[in-house]
Design a protein around this motif. Structure first.
Motif, PDB file in Angstrom:
ATOM      1  N   TRP A  10       0.835  -1.197   0.000  1.00 24.46           N
ATOM      2  CA  TRP A  10       0.000   0.000   0.000  1.00 24.46           C
ATOM      3  C   TRP A  10       0.869   1.246   0.000  1.00 24.46           C
ATOM      4  CZ3 TRP A  10       0.400   3.665   3.807  1.00 24.46           C
ATOM      5  CH2 TRP A  10       1.026   3.273   5.001  1.00 24.46           C
ATOM      6  N   GLU A  12       0.604   5.629   0.582  1.00 19.66           N
ATOM      7  CA  GLU A  12      -0.137   6.815   0.992  1.00 19.66           C
ATOM      8  C   GLU A  12       0.063   7.906  -0.058  1.00 19.66           C
ATOM      9  OE1 GLU A  12       0.105   8.245   5.228  1.00 19.66           O
ATOM     10  OE2 GLU A  12       1.089   9.942   4.230  1.00 19.66           O
ATOM     11  N   LEU A  23      -3.449  14.628   2.749  1.00 17.47           N
ATOM     12  CA  LEU A  23      -3.708  13.232   2.423  1.00 17.47           C
ATOM     13  C   LEU A  23      -4.978  13.120   1.588  1.00 17.47           C
ATOM     14  CD1 LEU A  23      -3.069  10.190   2.878  1.00 17.47           C
ATOM     15  CD2 LEU A  23      -4.610  10.310   4.865  1.00 17.47           C
ATOM     16  N   HIS A  26      -5.364   6.166  -0.044  1.00 15.41           N
ATOM     17  CA  HIS A  26      -4.388   5.083  -0.033  1.00 15.41           C
ATOM     18  C   HIS A  26      -4.566   4.205  -1.272  1.00 15.41           C
ATOM     19  CE1 HIS A  26      -4.495   6.298   4.213  1.00 15.41           C
ATOM     20  NE2 HIS A  26      -3.224   5.930   4.220  1.00 15.41           N
ATOM     21  N   ALA A  28      -3.567   0.551  -2.871  1.00 14.57           N
ATOM     22  CA  ALA A  28      -3.164  -0.799  -2.482  1.00 14.57           C
ATOM     23  C   ALA A  28      -2.934  -1.652  -3.722  1.00 14.57           C
ATOM     24  CB  ALA A  28      -4.239  -1.435  -1.595  1.00 14.57           C
ATOM     25  N   ALA A  41      -9.415   9.187   1.280  1.00 14.97           N
ATOM     26  CA  ALA A  41      -9.480   9.407   2.721  1.00 14.97           C
ATOM     27  C   ALA A  41     -10.772  10.145   3.070  1.00 14.97           C
ATOM     28  CB  ALA A  41      -8.272  10.207   3.189  1.00 14.97           C
ATOM     29  N   TYR A 123       4.126  10.495  -2.779  1.00 15.57           N
ATOM     30  CA  TYR A 123       3.876   9.108  -2.400  1.00 15.57           C
ATOM     31  C   TYR A 123       4.790   8.692  -1.244  1.00 15.57           C
ATOM     32  CZ  TYR A 123       1.645   9.287  -6.966  1.00 15.57           C
ATOM     33  OH  TYR A 123       0.854   9.657  -8.035  1.00 15.57           O
TER      34      TYR A 123
END
Length: 426
Positions: A10, A12, A23, A26, A28, A41, A123
């Motif tokens: 994953w 961020e 932010l 995420h 994955a 988020a 990232y």
């Protein structure tokens, strides 16, 4: 290597506007499916921005990427990855350090982009290669190293080239630098932008397939495009110690206050730029839907007219982009990668009213009509482009292009003089 990033599950993702990272969600990687999922988020959803309005609108829940065309990555994030030149440098650098670059997933590669990519997305975790000392740069030396890389020479300084390529895309070798117009000095651009005397630039070097004078040639084209009314970044021809001229353009994804969020047509539509997958009609439609401003649509038509009449056929979906303002409004970026090019198989990447090999004025006006552009606006744009192209020898002289190359392209562009075999770029 300061931090090894491999087999990341994953990532961020944040948006760095005005040096205040926020932010957004995420990302994955699902190895069993060989594709990524992205989830916004909650705080971002409560006050969202249209980062990718057509393919990844802000909404709750995880959104899967398609397997194609970006190896299981969403177009929004694929735009952050360097392609061609930048990818080759990263692969070579990792290979020298004993890592198998073929096992890297797209998320692994995003971690090596970290906070140094184009645009405003950053990232974490960030994969860090051994840091290099920041220093003033010698363009002639960097150009020589780029030549060695293209020749697969083992003595090429891959580390220095990769550290300075800054996530830029495209086939042409290039570096991102800070340039001081007053002193002529160039320094490593580490993304901090701390010294306002050094303006962020992209500087290009010659690729194997380019004509010898590609630097002055692209600079002359930038002057011609600006005279035609095409919105361009500030461009310069920076001379090395050997007198070679390197084309440089100010970055439109950076300013003194920080970063801009930029997305190419490829990223907006999840469209593969390596094969013809969209048309100029699509570009004009996207411009209208995204900007809701007919002035932007007319500007994009003018760029199409310039590319057609100035024989720039390297006009694929990554060579058209849009920039988002902090309030979420979108507008086209300044034009870039504008120069003489024969295109793939002698055709435009984006067709004009269905024509890619031999588009003419009729195709331009047919595209204008199909795209609901007023005839008077289309005629004005075409005439401005034709008037600028007629002055090609003047722009070539300003750029210091040789008489021979000037004459070669003048015959192609304006039908003047004896025919020559113009070197084919693109």
């Amino acid at each position: 290597m300061a931090r090894d990033v491999k087999n990341i599950e994953w990532v961020e993702v944040s948006l760095d506007f005005n040096r205040k990272p926020r932010l957004i969600g995420h990302l994955a990687w699902k190895r069993s499916e060989r594709r990524s999922y992205f989830e916004f988020a909650g705080d971002f959803l409560s006050n969202s921005l249209p980062l990718s309005p057509f393919k990844l609108a802000a909404s709750p829940g995880a959104v899967a990427a398609g397997h194609a065309p970006f190896e299981g990555l969403h177009g929004l994030f694929n735009d952050s990855l360097p392609d061609e030149w930048g990818r080759k440098l990263l692969d070579r650098r990792l290979q020298r350090l004993g890592y198998d670059h073929q096992t890297l997933s797209p998320l692994d590669r995003l971690c090596y982009v970290g906070d140094r990519g184009m645009g405003a997305l950053i990232y974490k975790p960030q994969g860090q290669l051994d840091a290099l000392e920041e220093t003033t740069l010698d363009l002639d030396w960097l150009a020589d190293q780029a030549d060695l890389v293209q020749q697969e020479a083992p003595e090429a300084d891959i580390d220095r080239l990769q550290a300075n390529q800054g996530g830029s895309g495209g086939v042409r070798p290039k570096v991102v630098v800070g340039f001081n117009p007053e002193t002529g000095l160039l320094v490593t651009d580490n993304g901090a932008g701390a010294d306002p005397a050094y303006i962020p630039h992209i500087v290009k070097f010659k690729a194997d397939a380019d004509p010898d004078e590609i630097g002055p040639e692209e600079y002359a084209y930038s002057l011609m495009a600006r005279a035609a009314g095409v919105i361009m970044p500030e461009t310069r021809l920076i001379r090395g110690h050997r007198g070679l001229g390197y084309f440089a353009a100010e970055r439109f994804d950076r300013n003194l206050s920080g970063r801009h969020h930029v997305l190419t047509l490829s990223g907006l539509l999840d469209a593969d730029h390596r094969v013809p997958s969209v048309t100029y009609g699509d570009l004009l439609k996207v411009t209208r839907l995204l900007t809701r401003d007919e002035r932007d649509v007319n500007q994009m038509f003018r760029r199409m007219a310039f590319n057609v009449l100035a024989h720039n056929r390297d006009d694929h979906a990554k060579n058209h982009a849009f920039r988002m303002d902090p309030d979420g409004s979108w507008h086209p970026t300044p034009a870039y990668d504008i120069t003489y090019s024969s295109g793939p198989g002698g055709e435009h990447n984006l067709t004009i009213a269905g024509e890619g090999r031999s588009p003419g004025l009729g195709h331009l006006f047919d595209e204008a009509k199909a795209s609901s552009i007023k005839r008077l606006n289309a005629e004005e744009a075409v005439e401005a482009v034709r008037a600028a192209i007629a002055q090609w020898p003047e722009f070539a002289a300003q750029a210091g292009l040789s008489d021979r190359r000037t004459a070669e392209l003048d015959h192609v562009l304006n039908g003047r003089g004896a025919p020559h075999q113009a070197s084919q770029h693109g």
